[in-house]
Motif scaffolding. Structure first.
Motif, PDB file in Angstrom:
ATOM      1  N   PHE A 168       0.756  -1.193   0.060  1.00 40.68           N
ATOM      2  CA  PHE A 168      -0.032   0.118  -0.032  1.00 40.68           C
ATOM      3  C   PHE A 168       0.883   1.248  -0.106  1.00 40.68           C
ATOM      4  N   ALA A 169       2.023   1.208   0.740  1.00 38.17           N
ATOM      5  CA  ALA A 169       3.165   2.330   0.545  1.00 38.17           C
ATOM      6  C   ALA A 169       3.490   2.498  -0.906  1.00 38.17           C
ATOM      7  N   VAL A 234       3.640   7.749   8.699  1.00 36.58           N
ATOM      8  CA  VAL A 234       5.000   7.413   8.450  1.00 36.58           C
ATOM      9  C   VAL A 234       5.460   7.987   7.247  1.00 36.58           C
ATOM     10  N   ILE A 235       4.976   7.615   5.943  1.00 40.19           N
ATOM     11  CA  ILE A 235       5.575   8.138   4.989  1.00 40.19           C
ATOM     12  C   ILE A 235       5.157   9.421   4.444  1.00 40.19           C
ATOM     13  N   TYR A 306      11.349   0.879   8.163  1.00 35.08           N
ATOM     14  CA  TYR A 306      11.527   0.079   6.561  1.00 35.08           C
ATOM     15  C   TYR A 306      10.710   0.797   5.750  1.00 35.08           C
ATOM     16  N   LEU A 307       9.885   1.743   6.387  1.00 35.31           N
ATOM     17  CA  LEU A 307       8.830   2.675   5.242  1.00 35.31           C
ATOM     18  C   LEU A 307       9.303   3.951   4.820  1.00 35.31           C
ATOM     19  N   VAL A 308      10.596   4.292   5.336  1.00 37.86           N
ATOM     20  CA  VAL A 308      11.090   5.628   5.030  1.00 37.86           C
ATOM     21  C   VAL A 308      11.254   5.918   3.492  1.00 37.86           C
ATOM     22  N   ARG A 309      11.631   4.720   2.822  1.00 36.71           N
ATOM     23  CA  ARG A 309      12.023   4.908   1.492  1.00 36.71           C
ATOM     24  C   ARG A 309      10.788   5.312   0.669  1.00 36.71           C
ATOM     25  N   PHE A 310       9.377   4.965   1.127  1.00 39.20           N
ATOM     26  CA  PHE A 310       8.278   5.728   0.510  1.00 39.20           C
ATOM     27  C   PHE A 310       8.142   7.147   0.515  1.00 39.20           C
ATOM     28  N   ARG A 311       8.866   7.961   1.589  1.00 38.75           N
ATOM     29  CA  ARG A 311       8.552   9.251   1.632  1.00 38.75           C
ATOM     30  C   ARG A 311       8.976  10.159   0.458  1.00 38.75           C
TER      31      ARG A 311
END
Length: 335
Positions: A168-169, A234-235, A306-311
């Protein structure tokens, strides 16, 4: 260096998402791990989880009983993690989750060793979901062969390689809207993959009672909408939410299932119509994560790892408390 216990544990499905963490947990305790999977070359990434030579990928296919028996030969414990979310070709729910579990359990019985079976909350022989029915059939087959076996039913498992938050991210990077099936009211009790792996390791070392069905959930019960809102926070993105009735979602999935890489199948739509949380019976009987003495991690403490890459700018984007989801009729402030 970890001290070698001399115990050999066979992990079916050890090359997958949960498998790598189970292997790490077992190797950390000093056990030797034999990863049984169809393609051993896909398990090489797990070799560094333990001492040199402690982890061995071995070829095994649940459609061939002789390969299962060979994989279990000389083991001290067997763990079955095999499971699929959607059928594909010869990889069917009944073949893997029911018949496959039976073959592994019978091989463990023949070898005289116990086993741990990973099932799922919602496993039910009377369910209208084939996934849930075959998970229940697998449990029944395992306990028929090994009455003292451990059955673990986790809620949705999350972690760096999960197929839930990551999916979903990724969708939110390109789509201005996110779907909420049934209004996003279905409840989940997400559990961190490392916590599930530690629970598995404790069964291998007989630290909890066998012959029992344990239901594993995290510290929070959250609706699907709340999970999406937390993921968006988070993102650092804002996206519209569009509610899709289950009846319409089922029809859409019926057609989409024939498209390669379809995001949702009709069977998954059926599963989403039921809450996925630890039952009151399991809580009353003490058949939860508390029995393992594990303090579960929360969603908001793990997702940022682990979701920072989707920011929008990756790890250089500072999250804001205003990011999140919006209803379709409230479209202000979209980014």
């Amino acid at each position: 260096m970890t001290v070698d216990t001399g115990k050999t544990v066979v992990v079916f499905g050890g090359s997958g998402f949960l498998g790598r963490y189970v292997t790490q947990a077992l190797a950390k305790r000093g056990h030797r791990v034999r990863i049984a999977c169809r393609r051993p070359d896909l398990a090489y990434h797990v070799l560094t989880a333990g001492n040199i030579g402690a982890i061995l990928p071995i070829q095994a296919n649940l459609r061939y009983p002789w390969s299962v028996e060979r994989a279990v030969k000389g083991a001290d414990h067997v763990v079955n993690l095999v499971g699929i979310l959607a059928e594909s070709g010869k990889q069917t729910f009944s073949g893997l989750q029911a018949e496959g579990a039976r073959l592994i359990a019978e091989a463990a019985r023949a070898e005289g060793v116990n086993m741990t079976q990973i099932s799922a909350i919602g496993a039910d022989e009377g369910s209208n979901s084939k996934y849930a029915r075959t998970k229940a059939a697998g449990e029944k087959a395992v306990h028929a062969a090994r009455p003292d076996a451990y059955i673990l039913r986790p809620s949705i498992v999350f972690g760096p390689e999960d197929e839930f938050f990551n999916r979903f991210a990724e969708m939110s990077r390109f789509s201005p809207v996110l779907p909420l099936l049934g209004g996003g009211k279905t409840k989940f009790q997400p559990i961190y993959v490392v916590d599930v792996a530690e629970a598995v390791a404790k069964t291998v070392d007989n630290e909890v009672a066998g012959g029992t069905v344990y239901e594993l959930g995290g510290p929070e019960v959250l609706s699907f909408r709340q999970l999406m809102e937390e993921m968006l926070r988070v993102i650092n993105r804002k996206r519209r939410f569009v509610s899709i009735p289950f009846s319409l979602a089922g029809s859409m999935a019926q057609f989409a299932q024939y498209v390669p890489g379809a995001p949702l199948t009709p069977d998954q739509v059926k599963q989403l119509q039921n809450d996925n949380v630890v039952s009151e019976e399991a809580i009353a009987d003490g058949r939860t994560l508390d029995a393992f003495g594990i303090r579960p991690r929360t969603v908001d403490s793990i997702l940022p790892t682990y979701l920072v890459r989707f920011r929008p700018q990756g790890q250089f984007t500072r999250p804001t408390r205003h990011a999140g989801g919006l209803d379709a009729e409230n479209q202000d402030g979209l980014t």
